[in-house]
Design a protein around this motif. Structure first.
Motif, mmCIF file in Angstrom:
data_model
loop_
_atom_site.group_PDB
_atom_site.id
_atom_site.type_symbol
_atom_site.label_atom_id
_atom_site.label_comp_id
_atom_site.label_asym_id
_atom_site.label_seq_id
_atom_site.Cartn_x
_atom_site.Cartn_y
_atom_site.Cartn_z
ATOM 1 N N LYS A 45 -34.503 -25.176 2.039
ATOM 2 C CA LYS A 45 -34.634 -25.251 3.692
ATOM 3 C C LYS A 45 -35.864 -26.187 4.398
ATOM 4 N N PHE A 46 -37.573 -26.487 3.916
ATOM 5 C CA PHE A 46 -38.331 -26.435 4.833
ATOM 6 C C PHE A 46 -38.932 -27.626 3.916
ATOM 7 N N LEU A 47 -38.708 -28.143 2.446
ATOM 8 C CA LEU A 47 -38.999 -29.339 2.078
ATOM 9 C C LEU A 47 -38.575 -30.840 2.324
ATOM 10 N N GLN A 48 -38.633 -32.108 2.756
ATOM 11 C CA GLN A 48 -38.320 -33.256 2.756
ATOM 12 C C GLN A 48 -37.454 -33.360 1.799
ATOM 13 N N PRO A 49 -36.548 -33.884 1.395
ATOM 14 C CA PRO A 49 -35.442 -34.314 0.242
ATOM 15 C C PRO A 49 -36.417 -34.398 -0.975
ATOM 16 N N GLN A 50 -37.417 -35.731 -0.967
ATOM 17 C CA GLN A 50 -37.774 -36.008 -1.664
ATOM 18 C C GLN A 50 -39.131 -34.907 -2.020
ATOM 19 N N GLU A 51 -39.321 -34.625 -1.485
ATOM 20 C CA GLU A 51 -40.520 -33.652 -1.942
ATOM 21 C C GLU A 51 -39.495 -32.578 -2.583
ATOM 22 N N TYR A 52 -37.844 -31.759 -2.721
ATOM 23 C CA TYR A 52 -37.389 -30.812 -3.636
ATOM 24 C C TYR A 52 -37.107 -32.008 -4.371
ATOM 25 N N GLU A 53 -36.531 -32.611 -4.366
ATOM 26 C CA GLU A 53 -36.137 -33.338 -6.124
ATOM 27 C C GLU A 53 -37.339 -33.613 -6.630
ATOM 28 N N ALA A 54 -38.539 -33.501 -6.448
ATOM 29 C CA ALA A 54 -39.911 -33.758 -7.369
ATOM 30 C C ALA A 54 -40.169 -31.746 -7.742
ATOM 31 N N VAL A 55 -39.944 -31.321 -7.103
ATOM 32 C CA VAL A 55 -40.158 -29.551 -7.759
ATOM 33 C C VAL A 55 -38.925 -29.487 -8.495
ATOM 34 N N LEU A 56 -37.843 -30.672 -8.231
ATOM 35 C CA LEU A 56 -36.477 -30.090 -9.047
ATOM 36 C C LEU A 56 -37.143 -30.613 -10.973
ATOM 37 N N LEU A 57 -37.072 -31.624 -10.488
ATOM 38 C CA LEU A 57 -37.334 -32.266 -11.655
ATOM 39 C C LEU A 57 -38.601 -31.683 -12.219
ATOM 40 N N SER A 58 -40.038 -30.800 -11.970
ATOM 41 C CA SER A 58 -41.266 -30.791 -12.573
ATOM 42 C C SER A 58 -39.967 -28.922 -13.441
ATOM 43 N N LYS A 59 -38.961 -28.725 -12.606
ATOM 44 C CA LYS A 59 -38.687 -27.680 -13.388
ATOM 45 C C LYS A 59 -37.418 -27.778 -14.144
ATOM 46 N N SER A 60 -37.268 -28.486 -15.380
ATOM 47 C CA SER A 60 -36.208 -29.214 -15.802
ATOM 48 C C SER A 60 -35.301 -28.250 -17.016
ATOM 49 N N VAL A 61 -34.156 -27.996 -16.714
ATOM 50 C CA VAL A 61 -33.658 -27.670 -17.812
ATOM 51 C C VAL A 61 -33.928 -27.527 -19.360
ATOM 52 N N GLU A 62 -34.663 -28.618 -19.271
ATOM 53 C CA GLU A 62 -34.866 -28.910 -20.817
ATOM 54 C C GLU A 62 -36.038 -27.485 -21.187
ATOM 55 N N ASN A 63 -36.861 -27.743 -20.955
ATOM 56 C CA ASN A 63 -38.090 -26.720 -20.173
ATOM 57 C C ASN A 63 -37.865 -26.031 -20.449
ATOM 58 N N GLN A 64 -36.810 -25.725 -19.970
ATOM 59 C CA GLN A 64 -36.130 -24.016 -20.062
ATOM 60 C C GLN A 64 -36.040 -23.496 -20.977
ATOM 61 N N HIS A 65 -34.741 -24.477 -21.091
ATOM 62 C CA HIS A 65 -34.524 -23.332 -22.270
ATOM 63 C C HIS A 65 -35.209 -24.467 -23.794
ATOM 64 N N GLU A 66 -36.406 -24.538 -23.838
ATOM 65 C CA GLU A 66 -37.383 -25.255 -25.403
ATOM 66 C C GLU A 66 -37.781 -23.617 -24.767
ATOM 67 N N PHE A 67 -38.205 -23.334 -23.594
ATOM 68 C CA PHE A 67 -39.623 -21.626 -23.131
ATOM 69 C C PHE A 67 -38.887 -20.936 -24.215
ATOM 70 N N LEU A 68 -37.208 -20.827 -23.892
ATOM 71 C CA LEU A 68 -36.263 -19.502 -24.029
ATOM 72 C C LEU A 68 -36.596 -19.482 -25.542
ATOM 73 N N GLU A 69 -36.209 -20.509 -26.040
ATOM 74 C CA GLU A 69 -35.352 -20.519 -27.734
ATOM 75 C C GLU A 69 -37.565 -20.405 -28.350
ATOM 76 N N LYS A 70 -37.970 -20.930 -27.461
ATOM 77 C CA LYS A 70 -39.248 -20.564 -28.431
ATOM 78 C C LYS A 70 -39.916 -18.396 -27.820
ATOM 79 N N SER A 71 -39.498 -18.100 -26.843
ATOM 80 C CA SER A 71 -40.096 -17.256 -26.719
ATOM 81 C C SER A 71 -39.041 -15.907 -27.715
#
Length: 152
Positions: free
Chosen positions: A105-131
């Motif tokens: 709600k507070f970010l410009q669309p391109q800023e929000y998209e950049a934040v989402l890209l930095s939080k990739s699902v692939e990284n999340q799955h990799e982190f969960l598997e390693k943990s």
């Protein structure tokens, strides 16, 4: 300051997990048949009342004792256990998703998209598997020590 290194911390948590698992293994709600049914509020209440163990620690003890009675050669049973632990490990990511939706709600669309890209699902799955793998190794060390004192 080697005493404050990661191995010292892991040893301390390993000892706490071991002692608490030894205690909880004596409780009715932590018997093998009950463990296979999943984590319950009754486990938390019983461990808190009897041994003054925190809810977070009760959950760890449950996961250790549950792994102890889980047959890794039974693919379905082992998968069910892994998914249950990974769901717990995933809770912070779910909270983060909620925060991201608010941030949108507070970010410009391109800023929000950049934040989402930095939080990739692939990284999340990799982190969960390693943990999960690291956690299971720690739990297996506790289980190995437990086997000298209690039978399955």
């Amino acid at each position: 300051t080697a005493a404050y290194g990661s191995s010292g911390i892991n040893a301390e948590y390993g000892l706490r997990n071991f002692v608490d698992a030894m205690k909880c293994a004596t409780l009715p709600s932590f018997q093998p048949g009950r463990l296979r049914e999943g984590f319950t509020k009754e486990m938390v209440a019983e461990a808190r009342e009897t041994f003054k163990i925190t809810a977070v620690q009760v959950r760890k003890v449950y996961e250790i004792l549950r792994l102890r009675v889980t047959d890794p050669s039974n693919k379905e049973e082992y998968k069910k256990y892994r998914l249950e632990v990974k769901r717990r490990l995933n809770i912070p990511f779910q909270k983060e998703k909620s925060s991201l939706r608010k941030l949108e709600k507070f970010l410009q669309p391109q800023e929000y998209e950049a934040v989402l890209l930095s939080k990739s699902v692939e990284n999340q799955h990799e982190f969960l598997e390693k943990s999960y793998r690291e956690l299971e190794l720690d739990y297996r060390k506790v289980i190995e020590r437990l086997s000298a004192y209690i039978e399955v």
